[in-house]
Scaffold this active site. Structure first.
Site, PDB file in Angstrom:
ATOM      1  N   ARG A  18       0.825  -1.215   0.000  1.00 47.83           N
ATOM      2  CA  ARG A  18       0.000   0.000   0.000  1.00 47.83           C
ATOM      3  C   ARG A  18       0.859   1.266   0.000  1.00 47.83           C
ATOM      4  NH1 ARG A  18      -3.593  -0.622   4.996  1.00 47.83           N
ATOM      5  NH2 ARG A  18      -1.649  -1.525   5.710  1.00 47.83           N
ATOM      6  N   ASN A  36      -6.211  -2.737   1.871  1.00 45.43           N
ATOM      7  CA  ASN A  36      -6.182  -4.191   1.937  1.00 45.43           C
ATOM      8  C   ASN A  36      -7.612  -4.705   1.928  1.00 45.43           C
ATOM      9  OD1 ASN A  36      -3.395  -4.491   2.090  1.00 45.43           O
ATOM     10  ND2 ASN A  36      -3.359  -4.494   4.309  1.00 45.43           N
TER      11      ASN A  36
END
Length: 96
Positions: A18, A36
């Site tokens: 990320r 996520n």
């Protein structure tokens, strides 16, 4: 200006994917978010000039150093987005 909703599958959680995606998107001046997903994938909504979005998609095929990307599934997003995109901002949002 195009918008893509991307699901990245493989070993992509717990390895900095990320943060890496956020860094790449910011360098390419893209808007959107990354999070996520409960299925172990990383979900990304990205918006910007087509050429820059395509560069971002190509980068996601490899991911950061410790990722093992098995697949990237880009989909043209309908008008409604699962989370709003703020123009000029790419950020990490809460996992689902």
């Amino acid at each position: 200006m195009i918008t893509r909703h991307i699901k990245v599958i493989g070993r992509v959680q717990g390895i900095g994917f990320r943060r890496w995606a956020e860094d790449i998107a910011i360098k390419l001046n893209l808007s959107g978010w990354v999070r996520n997903s409960s299925d172990g994938s990383v979900e990304i909504m990205v918006q910007g000039p087509e050429n820059e979005v395509n560069k971002f998609l190509a980068s996601c095929l490899n991911g950061p150093a410790f990722a093992h990307v098995l697949g990237v599934q880009p989909v043209i997003v309908p008008t409604a987005s699962p989370a709003p995109i703020e123009q000029g901002i790419f950020k990490i949002i809460a996992s689902v």
